[in-house]
Enzyme design. Structure first.
Site, PDB file in Angstrom:
ATOM      1  N   CYS A  41      42.204  38.540  25.817  1.00  9.23           N
ATOM      2  CA  CYS A  41      43.161  37.446  26.038  1.00  9.23           C
ATOM      3  C   CYS A  41      42.411  36.107  26.146  1.00  9.23           C
ATOM      4  O   CYS A  41      41.266  36.058  26.587  1.00  9.23           O
ATOM      5  CB  CYS A  41      43.946  37.711  27.316  1.00  9.23           C
ATOM      6  SG  CYS A  41      45.221  36.462  27.632  1.00  9.23           S
ATOM      7  N   ASP A  43      43.035  33.873  28.203  1.00  5.64           N
ATOM      8  CA  ASP A  43      43.038  33.451  29.603  1.00  5.64           C
ATOM      9  C   ASP A  43      41.625  33.028  30.045  1.00  5.64           C
ATOM     10  O   ASP A  43      40.668  33.788  29.870  1.00  5.64           O
ATOM     11  CB  ASP A  43      43.531  34.627  30.462  1.00  5.64           C
ATOM     12  CG  ASP A  43      43.842  34.201  31.893  1.00  5.64           C
ATOM     13  OD1 ASP A  43      42.946  33.633  32.551  1.00  5.64           O
ATOM     14  OD2 ASP A  43      44.977  34.444  32.347  1.00  5.64           O
ATOM     15  N   ARG A  45      40.241  32.932  32.762  1.00  4.22           N
ATOM     16  CA  ARG A  45      39.609  33.714  33.833  1.00  4.22           C
ATOM     17  C   ARG A  45      39.024  35.024  33.321  1.00  4.22           C
ATOM     18  O   ARG A  45      38.267  35.687  34.016  1.00  4.22           O
ATOM     19  CB  ARG A  45      40.640  34.028  34.923  1.00  4.22           C
ATOM     20  CG  ARG A  45      41.244  32.791  35.544  1.00  4.22           C
ATOM     21  CD  ARG A  45      42.509  33.135  36.295  1.00  4.22           C
ATOM     22  NE  ARG A  45      43.539  33.687  35.404  1.00  4.22           N
ATOM     23  CZ  ARG A  45      44.708  34.168  35.822  1.00  4.22           C
ATOM     24  NH1 ARG A  45      44.993  34.186  37.110  1.00  4.22           N
ATOM     25  NH2 ARG A  45      45.587  34.635  34.964  1.00  4.22           N
ATOM     26  N   HIS A  97      44.603  42.287  30.592  1.00  2.22           N
ATOM     27  CA  HIS A  97      44.331  42.040  32.013  1.00  2.22           C
ATOM     28  C   HIS A  97      45.623  41.969  32.801  1.00  2.22           C
ATOM     29  O   HIS A  97      46.643  41.486  32.299  1.00  2.22           O
ATOM     30  CB  HIS A  97      43.505  40.753  32.200  1.00  2.22           C
ATOM     31  CG  HIS A  97      44.235  39.502  31.841  1.00  2.22           C
ATOM     32  ND1 HIS A  97      44.797  38.667  32.785  1.00  2.22           N
ATOM     33  CD2 HIS A  97      44.536  38.954  30.647  1.00  2.22           C
ATOM     34  CE1 HIS A  97      45.380  37.648  32.175  1.00  2.22           C
ATOM     35  NE2 HIS A  97      45.241  37.796  30.872  1.00  2.22           N
ATOM     36  N   CYS A 100      48.787  38.998  33.295  1.00  2.00           N
ATOM     37  CA  CYS A 100      48.642  38.218  32.065  1.00  2.00           C
ATOM     38  C   CYS A 100      49.883  37.342  31.887  1.00  2.00           C
ATOM     39  O   CYS A 100      51.011  37.844  31.849  1.00  2.00           O
ATOM     40  CB  CYS A 100      48.477  39.162  30.880  1.00  2.00           C
ATOM     41  SG  CYS A 100      48.338  38.308  29.299  1.00  2.00           S
TER      42      CYS A 100
HETATM   43 ZN    ZN Z   1      46.429  37.022  29.404  1.00  2.60          ZN
END
Ligand code: ZN
Length: 208
Positions: A41, A43, A45, A97, A100
């Protein structure tokens, strides 16, 4: 984190690498032969190399919203093609994750503009597993289960590609479904039985 610090950080990183190995960048520039294709992803993090503890050159990385592998996405398909056909990776990892944002957004009745067709792929995963998901009463648990099922379905999407099927006929290329638990920092192997999945879907999706 400030943008102007990035160049200072980079300078420190270069010095650190060279202090350990004077030929570090000389060797890095010779080429790549990663064993892993990591699809994760976007993302901020959920980093790829850092959470796996691997170095530059170890993983070929593709990231997008909610670690998707739609068969009409030229970017994801090109990455798989290059990784499997040219780099000859041994492992393909789809890593989702918990918590998400992309998966959560797909569970809500909201018009998100350009994101609608992208997130619809996740709604399709929900439809495929509606019975199991609707039986989970706790919303958070339901949404984390959808994260896992989405990883599983994206692994299936990898298996559906002709590039994967061609490579699998010649050598061992293993597909892995993982989830990163953002609360503990731990990587969880969903232990997806890809050989069985491949057998089950071959009747419909066999290309090569
Ligand atoms: Zn995500």
């Amino acid at each position: 984190m400030k943008l102007r610090n990035i160049f200072e950080n980079n300078q420190k990183w270069v010095e650190e690498k060279l202090s350990i190995d004077a030929d570090y960048f000389k060797n890095l520039s010779k080429g790549q032969s990663p064993e892993i294709l990591y699809i994760g992803c976007s993302d901020s993090r959920v980093t790829a190399e850092e959470l796996m503890g691997v170095n530059p050159g170890d993983a070929f990385v593709h990231r997008n919203i909610a670690n998707m592998v739609p068969n009409t996405d030229l970017s994801a398909m090109s990455v798989i093609d290059y990784a499997v056909t040219h780099l000859k990776v041994k492992h393909i990892v789809v890593c989702g994750h918990y918590f998400c944002g992309g998966v959560k957004a797909a569970m809500q009745s909201q018009d998100l503009g350009i994101l609608n067709p992208w997130l619809r792929n996740i709604r399709d995963v929900y439809r495929l597993h509606k019975e199991e998901l609707n039986a989970i009463e706790n919303e958070e648990e339901r949404y984390n289960r959808l994260v896992e099922l989405n990883v599983q379905e994206q692994c299936v999407n990898v298996i559906k590609t002709s590039q994967y099927q061609k490579a699998f006929a010649e050598r061992e290329v293993i597909v892995h479904g993982w989830v990163f638990d953002i609360h503990s920092g731990k990587l969880i192997d969903l232990k997806i039985d890809f050989e069985n999945i491949l057998k089950n879907i071959q009747e419909i999706y066999k290309i090569c």
